[in-house]
Scaffold this motif. Structure first.
Motif, PDB file in Angstrom:
ATOM      1  N   VAL A 174      55.736  46.937  38.144  1.00 11.40           N
ATOM      2  CA  VAL A 174      54.560  46.653  37.326  1.00 11.40           C
ATOM      3  C   VAL A 174      54.578  47.922  36.214  1.00 11.40           C
ATOM      4  N   GLN A 178      50.774  48.906  30.746  1.00  6.60           N
ATOM      5  CA  GLN A 178      50.285  47.546  30.397  1.00  6.60           C
ATOM      6  C   GLN A 178      49.338  47.002  31.335  1.00  6.60           C
ATOM      7  N   PHE A 179      49.469  47.154  32.726  1.00  7.50           N
ATOM      8  CA  PHE A 179      48.423  46.848  33.566  1.00  7.50           C
ATOM      9  C   PHE A 179      47.644  48.340  33.891  1.00  7.50           C
ATOM     10  N   HIS A 180      46.492  48.409  33.655  1.00  5.32           N
ATOM     11  CA  HIS A 180      45.451  49.305  33.976  1.00  5.32           C
ATOM     12  C   HIS A 180      44.185  49.174  34.416  1.00  5.32           C
ATOM     13  N   ASP A 267      49.924  37.227  27.295  1.00  2.00           N
ATOM     14  CA  ASP A 267      50.264  38.359  28.023  1.00  2.00           C
ATOM     15  C   ASP A 267      48.951  39.182  27.981  1.00  2.00           C
ATOM     16  N   GLU A 268      48.549  39.316  26.735  1.00  2.00           N
ATOM     17  CA  GLU A 268      47.386  40.376  26.428  1.00  2.00           C
ATOM     18  C   GLU A 268      46.218  39.982  27.347  1.00  2.00           C
ATOM     19  N   ARG A 271      46.214  40.213  31.195  1.00  2.00           N
ATOM     20  CA  ARG A 271      46.030  41.548  31.534  1.00  2.00           C
ATOM     21  C   ARG A 271      44.429  42.042  31.246  1.00  2.00           C
ATOM     22  N   ARG A 275      42.054  42.973  34.689  1.00  2.00           N
ATOM     23  CA  ARG A 275      41.296  44.117  34.760  1.00  2.00           C
ATOM     24  C   ARG A 275      39.725  44.163  34.500  1.00  2.00           C
ATOM     25  N   GLU A 295      50.264  43.616  39.835  1.00  2.00           N
ATOM     26  CA  GLU A 295      49.669  43.777  38.480  1.00  2.00           C
ATOM     27  C   GLU A 295      48.256  43.671  38.566  1.00  2.00           C
ATOM     28  N   SER A 299      45.927  46.849  37.726  1.00  2.00           N
ATOM     29  CA  SER A 299      44.580  46.674  37.063  1.00  2.00           C
ATOM     30  C   SER A 299      43.131  47.272  37.653  1.00  2.00           C
TER      31      SER A 299
END
Length: 379
Positions: A174, A178-180, A267-268, A271, A275, A295, A299
C-alpha cells in the motif's frame, strides 16, 4: 538484463487486482533496478493506464504493443513474437500463464485458484484456459511467486510436486502517500464527494466487483438486519466493477435498504471514499490476498472482514472477523464499529501499523531479487 512483462492488464481503463498490483510495482522496480534491468512492456492492445504510458513516454521502459481482438489468443499464440522482438532473457507472467513457444525463461505470479474454487465466477473460456494451461505453466516457469502464504499452500495442495518451487512473497502493498487518514485539506473534496453520491457521514464502504465470490449478498442481508436493530442504520457504499445492481436487487430496492451502488470510481474517489467512511466491510468468500483491507487500514478506518484465509493473513489481528455465511455476524460487527469507540481506536491504530509493514517498495525489491537470481549462472 532485459525483462519483458505481460502488461495486458494495463491496456484497459478499468483494471482490478492484477492490474492494480502491476501499476504499483512497476515504477518502483524501474527505480530500484537502475541500469541493471531494462523492462519491456508487451500487450495485445495499446497501453492505456497513465502509469505505463508515463514510463514509456519518459523512456524509462520500452513497449511493444499490438491490436489483437482476443486477450487469451494473443497471450498464448502471439505474445511470444513480441517477447522475441524484445530480446528478453526473462518474461514476467503476471497472470501466471506462460505463453506457448516462449523463447526465454519465465517468472510467474501465483495469484489465486479462482477458476477451480469458484468456477461460477468466471466465463467458460477463462476457466478453460486456466484449466488447460496453469499446471503446464507451473512446470515451465523457472520461478513462481505467490502473493500470499495462503496462495502458496493452495497451489501446493492442488498441484502437488509441480508447485514445489512456488514461493510466498510480500508483493502486495500500500502507498501511504496515496492512502492516508482524513485530513483538513480533504474537507472540500469530501463535501463534493458526499453531495455527488448522496452519501451521509458515517457510511461504510464495500469495495470490490460484483462477481459471485465477492459475496455481496451477505452485505445486503446484513444491512436488512441492521435496519431492524439500529434506529438510524448507516449507509453502505458499494464500489467496483459490475454495474449498479447487486445480488438480484434493483437500485431502488438497494436504496430502501440504505445501500448505494456507485459502480467503478476513479482512483482519487476510491481513496477519498475510504478515508471519509466509518469503515470497510469485506465479505468475500475467496481472495488471493485482499488488497482493499490494507488500503482501508492505511486510510485510518476500521475493517470488518470475512474469515476467508487470505483475508485473515492480510489483516492479521487488526480487524473484526465474521463468517462469510453469516450476515448476522457482519451486522453485529458493524454495530460494534458504530458504538464502541475504544474498539474503533484500537483497530485503527493496529491497522495503520499493519499497513506500514506492507509497502510496494518491499514487493518490488523481492521481485528484483528473484529476477537477478534467475539471471545468475546456475540458477
Amino acid at each position: 538484463m532485459r525483462v519483458s512483462i505481460d502488461a495486458s492488464s494495463l491496456s484497459y481503463p478499468k483494471r482490478t487486482g492484477i492490474g492494480r498490483m502491476l501499476e504499483c510495482l512497476l515504477p518502483r522496480m524501474v527505480d530500484q533496478a537502475g541500469n541493471t534491468i531494462r523492462f519491456i512492456l508487451v500487450s495485445g492492445q495499446p497501453l492505456h493506464h497513465p502509469v505505463a504510458v508515463s514510463l514509456v513516454q519518459s523512456e524509462a521502459v520500452d513497449a511493444i504493443t499490438a491490436s489483437f481482438p482476443s486477450l487469451f489468443v494473443w497471450q498464448q499464440l502471439a505474445m511470444h513474437r513480441q517477447v522475441r522482438q524484445a530480446q528478453a532473457s526473462v518474461h514476467m507472467c503476471v497472470d501466471g500463464l506462460r505463453p506457448l513457444f516462449l523463447p526465454c525463461d519465465s517468472l510467474g505470479f501465483a495469484n489465486d485458484l479462482l477458476w477451480h474454487r469458484h468456477p461460477d465466477t468466471l466465463a467458460w473460456h477463462v476457466r478453460t484456459v486456466y484449466r488447460l494451461r496453469q499446471r503446464s505453466s507451473l512446470k515451465q516457469h523457472k520461478a513462481v511467486l505467490a502473493i500470499s502464504r495462503f496462495t502458496q499452500r493452495e497451489y501446493r495442495d492442488h498441484f502437488g510436486a509441480d508447485a514445489d518451487h512456488v514461493e510466498a512473497a510480500a508483493l502486495p502493498g500500500v502507498d501511504m502517500t496515496q492512502f492516508h487518514p482524513l485530513q483538513e485539506d480533504d474537507e472540500q473534496q469530501r463535501c463534493r464527494f458526499l453531495e455527488q453520491t448522496g452519501l451521509q457521514p458515517g457510511y461504510f464502504v464495500c469495495l470490490g466487483n460484483v462477481m459471485p465470490h465477492k459475496n455481496l449478498a451477505c452485505a445486503v442481508s446484513a444491512w436488512e438486519i441492521l435496519a431492524e436493530r439500529v434506529d438510524t442504520p448507516p449507509q453502505l457504499a458499494v464500489i467496483g466493477l459490475g454495474g449498479r445492481t447487486l445480488a438480484g436487487f434493483s437500485t431502488e430496492d438497494l436504496s430502501r435498504r440504505g445501500i448505494v451502488s456507485l459502480g467503478y470510481l476513479s482512483d482519487e474517489d476510491v481513496r477519498l471514499a475510504l478515508r471519509s467512511s466509518a469503515g470497510l466491510v469485506f465479505p468475500s468468500r475467496y481472495e488471493g490476498f485482499g488488497l482493499p483491507i490494507l488500503e482501508a487500514m492505511a486510510s485510518g478506518v476500521p475493517v470488518a472482514a470475512s474469515t476467508a484465509p487470505a483475508l485473515l493473513e492480510a489483516a492479521g489481528n487488526a480487524c473484526l472477523s465474521f463468517s462469510p455465511d453469516s450476515p448476522d455476524e457482519l451486522a453485529r460487527a458493524v454495530c460494534r464499529l458504530m458504538t464502541d469507540t475504544t474498539l474503533r481506536s484500537t483497530l485503527i491504530q493496529a491497522g495503520l501499523k499493519r499497513a506500514v509493514e506492507r509497502s510496494w517498495d518491499r514487493g518490488a525489491a523481492e521481485l528484483l531479487n528473484t529476477l537477478h537470481r534467475l539471471a545468475s549462472p546456475g540458477s
